[in-house]
Design an enzyme around this catalytic site. Structure first.
Site, PDB file in Angstrom:
ATOM      1  N   SER A   1     -12.927  37.878  -7.555  1.00 23.33           N
ATOM      2  CA  SER A   1     -13.806  39.055  -7.542  1.00 23.33           C
ATOM      3  C   SER A   1     -13.923  39.766  -6.203  1.00 23.33           C
ATOM      4  O   SER A   1     -14.489  40.855  -6.146  1.00 23.33           O
ATOM      5  CB  SER A   1     -15.205  38.672  -8.006  1.00 23.33           C
ATOM      6  OG  SER A   1     -15.218  38.603  -9.397  1.00 23.33           O
TER       7      SER A   1
ATOM      8  N   LYS B   1     -12.825  43.261  -6.237  1.00 23.93           N
ATOM      9  CA  LYS B   1     -13.634  44.321  -6.869  1.00 23.93           C
ATOM     10  C   LYS B   1     -14.112  45.360  -5.856  1.00 23.93           C
ATOM     11  O   LYS B   1     -14.195  46.545  -6.155  1.00 23.93           O
ATOM     12  CB  LYS B   1     -14.832  43.712  -7.605  1.00 23.93           C
ATOM     13  CG  LYS B   1     -14.428  42.960  -8.869  1.00 23.93           C
ATOM     14  CD  LYS B   1     -15.586  42.187  -9.474  1.00 23.93           C
ATOM     15  CE  LYS B   1     -15.154  41.581 -10.817  1.00 23.93           C
ATOM     16  NZ  LYS B   1     -15.827  40.358 -11.169  1.00 23.93           N
TER      17      LYS B   1
ATOM     18  N   TYR C   1      -6.673  43.886 -14.576  1.00 25.47           N
ATOM     19  CA  TYR C   1      -7.790  43.143 -13.982  1.00 25.47           C
ATOM     20  C   TYR C   1      -7.384  41.690 -13.689  1.00 25.47           C
ATOM     21  O   TYR C   1      -7.638  41.168 -12.590  1.00 25.47           O
ATOM     22  CB  TYR C   1      -9.000  43.205 -14.933  1.00 25.47           C
ATOM     23  CG  TYR C   1     -10.143  42.336 -14.514  1.00 25.47           C
ATOM     24  CD1 TYR C   1     -11.019  42.737 -13.507  1.00 25.47           C
ATOM     25  CD2 TYR C   1     -10.339  41.082 -15.098  1.00 25.47           C
ATOM     26  CE1 TYR C   1     -12.057  41.920 -13.102  1.00 25.47           C
ATOM     27  CE2 TYR C   1     -11.377  40.265 -14.702  1.00 25.47           C
ATOM     28  CZ  TYR C   1     -12.235  40.682 -13.701  1.00 25.47           C
ATOM     29  OH  TYR C   1     -13.253  39.873 -13.293  1.00 25.47           O
TER      30      TYR C   1
ATOM     31  N   TYR D   1     -23.104  38.352  -6.812  1.00 27.03           N
ATOM     32  CA  TYR D   1     -23.610  38.030  -8.151  1.00 27.03           C
ATOM     33  C   TYR D   1     -25.145  38.143  -8.172  1.00 27.03           C
ATOM     34  O   TYR D   1     -25.718  38.958  -7.457  1.00 27.03           O
ATOM     35  CB  TYR D   1     -23.143  36.632  -8.608  1.00 27.03           C
ATOM     36  CG  TYR D   1     -21.667  36.385  -8.397  1.00 27.03           C
ATOM     37  CD1 TYR D   1     -20.730  37.123  -9.122  1.00 27.03           C
ATOM     38  CD2 TYR D   1     -21.202  35.448  -7.495  1.00 27.03           C
ATOM     39  CE1 TYR D   1     -19.370  36.901  -8.952  1.00 27.03           C
ATOM     40  CE2 TYR D   1     -19.850  35.215  -7.324  1.00 27.03           C
ATOM     41  CZ  TYR D   1     -18.939  35.953  -8.051  1.00 27.03           C
ATOM     42  OH  TYR D   1     -17.615  35.736  -7.878  1.00 27.03           O
TER      43      TYR D   1
ATOM     44  N   VAL E   1     -14.783  33.677  -7.379  1.00 26.58           N
ATOM     45  CA  VAL E   1     -14.837  32.294  -7.865  1.00 26.58           C
ATOM     46  C   VAL E   1     -13.660  31.447  -7.377  1.00 26.58           C
ATOM     47  O   VAL E   1     -13.634  30.234  -7.614  1.00 26.58           O
ATOM     48  CB  VAL E   1     -14.940  32.220  -9.415  1.00 26.58           C
ATOM     49  CG1 VAL E   1     -16.241  32.830  -9.895  1.00 26.58           C
ATOM     50  CG2 VAL E   1     -13.738  32.839 -10.091  1.00 26.58           C
TER      51      VAL E   1
HETATM   52  N1  GLU Z   1     -11.131  36.379 -12.684  1.00 23.59           N
HETATM   53  C1  GLU Z   1     -12.508  36.010 -12.701  1.00 23.59           C
HETATM   54  C2  GLU Z   1     -13.160  36.443 -13.984  1.00 23.59           C
HETATM   55  O1  GLU Z   1     -13.096  37.557 -14.349  1.00 23.59           O
HETATM   56  C3  GLU Z   1     -13.194  36.614 -11.528  1.00 23.59           C
HETATM   57  C4  GLU Z   1     -14.625  36.208 -11.463  1.00 23.59           C
HETATM   58  C5  GLU Z   1     -15.204  36.180 -10.083  1.00 23.59           C
HETATM   59  O2  GLU Z   1     -14.536  35.886  -9.100  1.00 23.59           O
HETATM   60  O3  GLU Z   1     -16.411  36.470 -10.015  1.00 23.59           O
HETATM   61  O4  GLU Z   1     -13.749  35.671 -14.675  1.00 23.59           O
END
Ligand code: GLU
Length: 330
Positions: A74, A77, A199, A251, A269
């Site tokens: 993430s 993002k 994604y 988060y 994550v």
């Molecule tokens: N590829 C992970 C998902 O979409 C990324 C989540 C993350 O790093 O918060 O579940």
């Protein structure tokens, strides 16, 4: 172990000593668990731990496993949001995805009840929407555009981890469901499967803590990579990205992060966190054991210490970091 304070750091320690002390302090902490809902992430060695600081004048300071590769997840993002703002402009992005902290976990299936938009680009729904925007502009070249731009921010050519990509692609039913719901509410208007695949690919881009520090330093340096001198992101897009990293980047821990760390950041994550001390530094940490909210345990602890010891919190008496940190970037 003695606590290193900013003033003693000024007197007795260099940045390398502070990083080494932070690393040593948190290395014994083995609480938390490696993410296992993507099967390939579960095989990560939980013991790796690296910290890197990159300054806006191109210097790099590291401790521990700062060059060990892991997937960006993430953390991407933040950077793809910055790219989308540049490609289609703020208003077109805002029409699709908001900037309000949701207080929900990263994979929540929740949209703003008034606008039908995802709450913000740092949760999966928002990031998949942002990928839809980039796919709308670049079509089948979208992944190349993303990995090129992230590589320019890092200052080296990044690659994708095929095994992690395949593992998430085979198991990512929740993200596919989010994609179809986004299409249903009109936040996506392109081919859902291709956009969700984009994604998954971007989440599997391989980075190190050093890369995250360099990428953070590119944002800190208003979009210019301090080492290569390349203008990677536009100034306005950087400002908007840092704002949303500050309010939504960790988060449903983002409020506590703003309170205790006080720098824009994005976690993933895979165990990475990228932080930005505006006009001064990028900070990258990597340690795969996560807390219940999905943030790296040692990463959060290291950021709290560095923020306190170096005076990095945006609401400390100076909003440009401590005198000590400013001395680093002269
Ligand atoms: N590829 C992970 C998902 O979409 C990324 C989540 C993350 O790093 O918060 O579940």
């Amino acid at each position: 172990m003695d606590t290193v304070t900013a003033s003693s750091a000024n007197a007795d320690f260099g940045i390398d000593s502070i990083l080494a002390a932070t690393h040593a302090r948190h290395l014994p902490n083995v609480t938390g668990a490696v993410a296992d809902y993507i099967p390939e992430l579960a095989v990560a060695d939980p013991d790796h731990f690296g910290i890197a600081i990159a300054t806006v004048n191109g210097k790099l300071h590291t401790a521990g496993d700062a060059d060990h590769p892991f997937t960006i997840q993430s953390v991407a993002k933040a950077f793809i949001y910055c790219l989308a703002l540049e490609l289609v402009g703020r208003d077109a992005v805002m029409a699709r995805v908001g900037v309000e902290p949701s207080g929900d976990p990263f994979n929540a299936i929740e949209f703003d009840p008034h606008s039908n938009r995802p709450f913000n680009p740092m949760v999966n729904a928002g990031a998949i929407t942002v990928d839809g925007i980039i796919h709308g502009v670049a079509g089948s070249d979208a992944f190349e555009l993303i990995i090129d731009r992230l590589s320019q921010a890092a200052g080296r050519r990044l690659t994708m981890d095929e095994a992690v990509y395949r593992s998430e692609s085979e198991t990512g039913h929740r993200n596919r469901a989010i994609g179809h719901l986004l299409r249903n509410v009109g936040a996506l208007d392109g081919p859902v499967d291709e956009i969700v695949d984009l994604y998954f690919r971007q989440c599997a881009i391989r980075v190190t803590a050093t890369d995250l520090a360099r990428m953070g330093a590119t944002l800190a340096h208003i979009g210019e990579n301090p080492v290569t001198g390349q203008q990677v992101f536009e100034l306005d897009a950087v400002r908007n990205t840092l704002a949303v990293m500050f309010t939504c980047g960790t988060y449903d821990f983002s409020g506590t992060w703003a309170y205790d760390v006080g720098v824009p950041a994005k976690s993933g994550v895979g165990g990475g966190i990228c932080g930005v001390v505006n006009r001064l530094l990028g900070i990258g940490t990597f340690s795969p054991r996560l807390d219940v909210k999905g943030n790296s345990v040692r990463g959060v602890a290291s950021f709290i210490d560095l923020a306190n010891e170096l005076g990095l919190h945006v609401f400390d008496c100076s909003n440009a970091g401590s005198t000590f940190v400013r001395s680093l970037v002269r």
